[in-house]
Design a protein around this motif. Structure first.
Motif, PDB file in Angstrom:
ATOM      1  N   PHE A   1    -137.074 -86.336 -36.068  1.00 26.58           N
ATOM      2  CA  PHE A   1    -138.350 -86.373 -36.376  1.00 26.58           C
ATOM      3  C   PHE A   1    -138.408 -85.492 -37.617  1.00 26.58           C
ATOM      4  O   PHE A   1    -138.197 -84.136 -37.459  1.00 26.58           O
ATOM      5  CB  PHE A   1    -139.274 -85.871 -35.203  1.00 26.58           C
ATOM      6  N   THR A   2    -139.160 -85.841 -38.599  1.00 28.16           N
ATOM      7  CA  THR A   2    -139.421 -85.160 -39.850  1.00 28.16           C
ATOM      8  C   THR A   2    -140.659 -85.042 -40.260  1.00 28.16           C
ATOM      9  O   THR A   2    -141.481 -85.960 -39.730  1.00 28.16           O
ATOM     10  CB  THR A   2    -138.493 -85.692 -41.082  1.00 28.16           C
ATOM     11  N   ALA A   3    -141.050 -84.279 -41.288  1.00 37.17           N
ATOM     12  CA  ALA A   3    -142.354 -84.256 -41.917  1.00 37.17           C
ATOM     13  C   ALA A   3    -142.671 -85.671 -42.479  1.00 37.17           C
ATOM     14  O   ALA A   3    -143.931 -85.981 -42.645  1.00 37.17           O
ATOM     15  CB  ALA A   3    -142.410 -83.290 -42.884  1.00 37.17           C
ATOM     16  N   SER A   4    -141.664 -86.478 -42.763  1.00 37.31           N
ATOM     17  CA  SER A   4    -142.119 -87.826 -43.415  1.00 37.31           C
ATOM     18  C   SER A   4    -142.041 -88.905 -42.242  1.00 37.31           C
ATOM     19  O   SER A   4    -142.671 -90.175 -42.604  1.00 37.31           O
ATOM     20  CB  SER A   4    -140.875 -88.118 -44.136  1.00 37.31           C
ATOM     21  N   GLY A   5    -141.632 -88.639 -41.184  1.00 35.33           N
ATOM     22  CA  GLY A   5    -141.780 -89.634 -40.242  1.00 35.33           C
ATOM     23  C   GLY A   5    -140.614 -89.560 -39.068  1.00 35.33           C
ATOM     24  O   GLY A   5    -140.389 -88.485 -38.658  1.00 35.33           O
ATOM     25  N   ALA A   6    -140.087 -90.668 -38.902  1.00 40.18           N
ATOM     26  CA  ALA A   6    -138.832 -90.543 -37.878  1.00 40.18           C
ATOM     27  C   ALA A   6    -137.654 -91.561 -38.333  1.00 40.18           C
ATOM     28  O   ALA A   6    -138.014 -92.603 -38.837  1.00 40.18           O
ATOM     29  CB  ALA A   6    -139.108 -91.005 -36.347  1.00 40.18           C
ATOM     30  N   TYR A   7    -136.472 -91.093 -38.096  1.00 36.95           N
ATOM     31  CA  TYR A   7    -135.319 -91.963 -38.364  1.00 36.95           C
ATOM     32  C   TYR A   7    -134.347 -92.058 -37.255  1.00 36.95           C
ATOM     33  O   TYR A   7    -134.522 -91.134 -36.338  1.00 36.95           O
ATOM     34  CB  TYR A   7    -134.375 -91.073 -39.376  1.00 36.95           C
ATOM     35  N   VAL A   8    -134.007 -93.219 -36.868  1.00 32.45           N
ATOM     36  CA  VAL A   8    -133.309 -93.742 -35.510  1.00 32.45           C
ATOM     37  C   VAL A   8    -131.968 -94.150 -35.863  1.00 32.45           C
ATOM     38  O   VAL A   8    -131.778 -95.045 -36.623  1.00 32.45           O
ATOM     39  CB  VAL A   8    -134.281 -94.662 -34.752  1.00 32.45           C
ATOM     40  N   ARG A   9    -130.981 -93.524 -35.171  1.00 34.71           N
ATOM     41  CA  ARG A   9    -129.514 -94.022 -35.444  1.00 34.71           C
ATOM     42  C   ARG A   9    -129.013 -94.146 -33.929  1.00 34.71           C
ATOM     43  O   ARG A   9    -129.192 -93.404 -33.210  1.00 34.71           O
ATOM     44  CB  ARG A   9    -128.786 -92.862 -36.103  1.00 34.71           C
ATOM     45  N   GLY A  10    -128.345 -95.495 -33.788  1.00 31.71           N
ATOM     46  CA  GLY A  10    -127.647 -96.001 -32.695  1.00 31.71           C
ATOM     47  C   GLY A  10    -126.347 -96.334 -32.991  1.00 31.71           C
ATOM     48  O   GLY A  10    -126.012 -96.635 -34.142  1.00 31.71           O
ATOM     49  N   PHE A  11    -125.102 -95.971 -32.047  1.00 33.50           N
ATOM     50  CA  PHE A  11    -124.012 -96.229 -32.170  1.00 33.50           C
ATOM     51  C   PHE A  11    -123.497 -96.808 -30.975  1.00 33.50           C
ATOM     52  O   PHE A  11    -123.263 -96.262 -30.444  1.00 33.50           O
ATOM     53  CB  PHE A  11    -123.223 -95.049 -32.822  1.00 33.50           C
ATOM     54  N   ASP A  12    -122.809 -98.196 -31.213  1.00 27.57           N
ATOM     55  CA  ASP A  12    -122.271 -98.689 -29.953  1.00 27.57           C
ATOM     56  C   ASP A  12    -120.763 -98.926 -30.546  1.00 27.57           C
ATOM     57  O   ASP A  12    -120.737 -99.705 -31.434  1.00 27.57           O
ATOM     58  CB  ASP A  12    -122.745-100.184 -29.646  1.00 27.57           C
ATOM     59  N   HIS A  13    -120.060 -98.171 -29.908  1.00 29.05           N
ATOM     60  CA  HIS A  13    -118.512 -98.102 -30.625  1.00 29.05           C
ATOM     61  C   HIS A  13    -117.556 -99.409 -30.390  1.00 29.05           C
ATOM     62  O   HIS A  13    -116.787 -99.524 -31.025  1.00 29.05           O
ATOM     63  CB  HIS A  13    -117.879 -96.781 -29.907  1.00 29.05           C
ATOM     64  N   GLU A  14    -118.341-100.249 -29.735  1.00 26.50           N
ATOM     65  CA  GLU A  14    -117.703-101.401 -29.258  1.00 26.50           C
ATOM     66  C   GLU A  14    -118.309-102.619 -29.797  1.00 26.50           C
ATOM     67  O   GLU A  14    -117.818-103.940 -29.908  1.00 26.50           O
ATOM     68  CB  GLU A  14    -117.449-101.649 -27.645  1.00 26.50           C
ATOM     69  N   SER A  15    -119.350-102.519 -30.825  1.00 25.02           N
ATOM     70  CA  SER A  15    -119.929-103.406 -31.435  1.00 25.02           C
ATOM     71  C   SER A  15    -118.968-103.981 -32.612  1.00 25.02           C
ATOM     72  O   SER A  15    -118.259-103.325 -33.212  1.00 25.02           O
ATOM     73  CB  SER A  15    -121.213-102.889 -31.845  1.00 25.02           C
ATOM     74  N   PRO A  16    -119.114-105.258 -32.709  1.00 23.57           N
ATOM     75  CA  PRO A  16    -118.404-105.739 -33.912  1.00 23.57           C
ATOM     76  C   PRO A  16    -118.797-105.443 -35.217  1.00 23.57           C
ATOM     77  O   PRO A  16    -118.302-105.740 -36.291  1.00 23.57           O
ATOM     78  CB  PRO A  16    -118.506-107.237 -33.674  1.00 23.57           C
ATOM     79  N   ILE A  17    -120.140-104.742 -35.355  1.00 23.59           N
ATOM     80  CA  ILE A  17    -120.480-104.500 -36.455  1.00 23.59           C
ATOM     81  C   ILE A  17    -120.392-102.880 -36.528  1.00 23.59           C
ATOM     82  O   ILE A  17    -120.905-102.204 -37.500  1.00 23.59           O
ATOM     83  CB  ILE A  17    -121.968-104.731 -36.857  1.00 23.59           C
ATOM     84  N   SER A  18    -119.535-102.274 -35.734  1.00 20.72           N
ATOM     85  CA  SER A  18    -119.388-100.903 -35.929  1.00 20.72           C
ATOM     86  C   SER A  18    -118.383-100.728 -37.326  1.00 20.72           C
ATOM     87  O   SER A  18    -117.524-101.593 -37.560  1.00 20.72           O
ATOM     88  CB  SER A  18    -118.421-100.541 -34.732  1.00 20.72           C
ATOM     89  N   PRO A  19    -118.427 -99.525 -37.849  1.00 21.44           N
ATOM     90  CA  PRO A  19    -117.571 -99.262 -39.009  1.00 21.44           C
ATOM     91  C   PRO A  19    -116.157 -99.184 -38.680  1.00 21.44           C
ATOM     92  O   PRO A  19    -115.266 -99.580 -39.605  1.00 21.44           O
ATOM     93  CB  PRO A  19    -117.877 -97.803 -39.614  1.00 21.44           C
ATOM     94  N   TYR A  20    -115.535 -98.991 -37.392  1.00 28.01           N
ATOM     95  CA  TYR A  20    -114.504 -99.058 -37.123  1.00 28.01           C
ATOM     96  C   TYR A  20    -114.007-100.561 -36.824  1.00 28.01           C
ATOM     97  O   TYR A  20    -112.662-100.810 -36.817  1.00 28.01           O
ATOM     98  CB  TYR A  20    -114.403 -98.429 -35.663  1.00 28.01           C
ATOM     99  N   ALA A  21    -114.828-101.354 -36.919  1.00 31.02           N
ATOM    100  CA  ALA A  21    -114.474-102.891 -36.869  1.00 31.02           C
ATOM    101  C   ALA A  21    -114.451-103.540 -37.973  1.00 31.02           C
ATOM    102  O   ALA A  21    -113.975-104.798 -38.155  1.00 31.02           O
ATOM    103  CB  ALA A  21    -115.449-103.540 -35.638  1.00 31.02           C
TER     104      ALA A  21
END
Length: 223
Positions: free
Chosen positions: A66-86
């Motif tokens: 939460f910042t003065a500009s609004g809010a940034y949301v990051r989620g990480f599913d390590h088994e997702s096929p769109i993970s950077p590790y995949a």
């Protein structure tokens, strides 16, 4: 369900911040001896920034800044096929973070959310104060691929005391008093009675410092 779906389901910024703080308080009461709790909230994470986070201990997590500009949301599913590790190039899936506005670019590259400079992200949403809804990138998901948005953010999407009770009873393998949960979800201060109802093995005095650090009100002076 992906970021596309939860963009219409997440609460607005003020309500989301309040809910994240309540989740952190509940975990502090239910799991007071654990320094690495499932839900955490830091109102002084960085100058002018507050951080809500969730970690399941298995490599899956979310962070909401939460910042003065609004809010940034990051989620990480390590088994997702769109993970950077995949992915073949070891980078976030195309479109996930590409269109994050400049006011939130520092959060994309925040060292706490990266691995050797690569953002650990499968879900990314943001909302500036003037926005009418949560925003996300233009993402072409592989067939039937999920980004983890549905289960990573399920307690934030549902937002009910009953959903937390169900989750907590399964996670902690113990009964969780629904009326005590409702008390906190209503934004009322934490009391000795609520602590006793949720966890007779601790006291308000024992966890008062944690609750103050979260920034949640306490009723009276803890005994």
């Amino acid at each position: 369900m992906t970021a596309y779906d939860i963009a219409d389901k997440l609460p607005a910024i003020p309500e989301l911040r309040d809910l994240c703080r309540v989740l952190a308080v509940l975990d502090a009461v239910l799991d007071p001896d654990n320094e690495d709790r499932h839900h955490s909230y830091d109102p002084a994470w960085a100058p002018g920034e507050e951080l809500a986070s969730q970690k399941d201990g298995g490599g899956n997590e979310y962070s909401i800044v939460f910042t003065a500009s609004g809010a940034y949301v990051r989620g990480f599913d390590h088994e997702s096929p769109i993970s950077p590790y995949a992915t073949d190039d070891g980078k976030p899936w195309p479109g996930v973070t590409d269109s994050v506005p400049e006011v939130f670019r520092a959060q994309v590259d925040e060292p706490a959310f990266t691995d050797e400079g690569t953002p650990c992200v499968t879900v990314c949403l943001w909302r500036e104060w003037g926005d009418a809804r949560w925003r996300h990138g233009d993402i072409a998901f592989p067939d039937d691929a999920q980004d983890g948005a549905d289960w990573l953010f399920d307690l934030l999407i549902d937002g009910s005391p009953e959903a937390f009770q169900d989750w907590a009873q399964d996670y902690y393998q113990q009964p969780v008093d629904l009326e005590a949960v409702r008390h906190l979800y209503a934004g009322r201060p934490l009391t000795t009675e609520v602590v006793a109802a949720l966890n007779p093995a601790t006291t308000l005095a024992a966890i008062a410092d944690d609750i103050h650090r979260i920034g949640f009100p306490i009723s009276g002076s803890p005994a």
